[in-house]
Design a protein around this motif. Structure first.
Motif, PDB file in Angstrom:
ATOM      1  N   CYS A  46       0.847  -1.199   0.000  1.00 49.35           N
ATOM      2  CA  CYS A  46       0.000   0.000   0.000  1.00 49.35           C
ATOM      3  C   CYS A  46       0.881   1.247   0.000  1.00 49.35           C
TER       4      CYS A  46
ATOM      5  N   CYS B 114       0.003   3.271   3.734  1.00 48.18           N
ATOM      6  CA  CYS B 114       0.411   2.766   5.052  1.00 48.18           C
ATOM      7  C   CYS B 114       1.647   1.875   4.949  1.00 48.18           C
TER       8      CYS B 114
ATOM      9  N   CYS C 274      -7.029   2.540   3.583  1.00 45.38           N
ATOM     10  CA  CYS C 274      -6.434   3.845   3.244  1.00 45.38           C
ATOM     11  C   CYS C 274      -7.235   4.533   2.146  1.00 45.38           C
TER      12      CYS C 274
ATOM     13  N   CYS D  57      -4.476  -0.005   0.037  1.00 48.26           N
ATOM     14  CA  CYS D  57      -5.376  -0.964   0.682  1.00 48.26           C
ATOM     15  C   CYS D  57      -6.756  -0.316   0.781  1.00 48.26           C
TER      16      CYS D  57
ATOM     17  N   PHE E  48      -0.029  -6.530   1.432  1.00 42.36           N
ATOM     18  CA  PHE E  48      -1.319  -7.220   1.403  1.00 42.36           C
ATOM     19  C   PHE E  48      -1.302  -8.262   0.295  1.00 42.36           C
TER      20      PHE E  48
HETATM   21 ZN   LIG Z   1      -2.956   1.216   3.416  1.00 42.55          ZN
END
Ligand SMILES: [Zn+2]
Length: 222
Positions: free
Chosen positions: A53, A56, A91, A88, A60
């Motif tokens: 991501c 952040c 976010c 993600c 993932f």
């Molecule tokens: Zn994120």
């Protein structure tokens, strides 16, 4: 303007029988039957990865990742590689319709600061809409008017009435289009069909255009 492209890229149809898009001498060649949006998504994953991501920095699995428009679509942000980052779900939904730059600032604020920031942010977005200001880097928009570019597209294609009404509502309220139309280096329409349709129906000649100089639609079915 040129979109960001990886060195190598090939996109096939589902059965892998034929190529839908590929890169040749630094130009993205895209077949007329390929989805431009999907091609941009695949190119972005190729360029920026599928699992991390941007906001952040966590890793993932594929299915947890979305692609975020750095300049949001409702604020004029086009679906091109330069304007997409893997994000993600969490976010992406927190970012809402902020730009990447605004969201990164917002993330650093205290709870109280966030409330204040958001209030000002909403005022700012309205101001931009009401004043016909598109929030794109100035060199992204073509200096040519849409009437100077021969925009080639098929008026007879199907489209969703609800999308048309959305454009209509925006245009009636603010007196301009929410985002530019996208054409390839030869003026072939890649995105923005509904806006163009609305402009045709109402004889509107002022439409912001982005010419993607390193994209070429291949029209003949090979
Ligand atoms: Zn994120």
């Amino acid at each position: 303007m040129n979109i960001d492209l990886p060195e190598n890229f090939t996109m096939y149809d589902e059965r892998k029988r034929k190529k839908l898009a590929w890169i040749e001498d630094g130009i993205l060649k895209i077949k007329i039957e390929a989805s431009f949006r999907k091609t941009m998504y695949e190119l972005t994953y190729e360029l920026k990865g599928r699992n991390n991501c941007f906001y952040c920095k966590k890793d993932f699995n594929d299915d947890k990742m979305t692609l975020d428009h750095m300049i949001p679509q409702e604020r004029g942000g086009p679906t091109i590689t330069n304007n997409l980052v893997p994000s993600c779900h969490e976010c992406n939904s927190k970012k809402s319709n902020m730009t990447t730059e605004q969201f990164l600032k917002y993330k650093e604020l205290t709870q109280e600061g966030k409330k204040e920031y958001y209030k000002n942010f909403k005022r700012y977005v309205n101001y931009m809409k009401e004043n016909e200001l598109l929030e794109l880097p100035p060199n992204w928009l073509s200096k040519k008017k849409v009437t100077e570019i021969i925009v080639r597209f098929d008026f007879s294609q199907e489209y969703k009435k609800s999308k048309y009404r959305k454009i209509e509502k925006f245009y009636k309220e603010y007196g301009h289009f929410p985002k530019p139309i996208l054409v390839d280096k030869y003026g072939f329409l890649l995105d923005g069909f509904i806006s163009l349709m609305y402009a045709k129906d109402h004889n509107i000649r002022k439409i912001p255009v982005m010419v993607l100089e390193n994209v070429e639609v291949i029209q003949q079915k090979i």
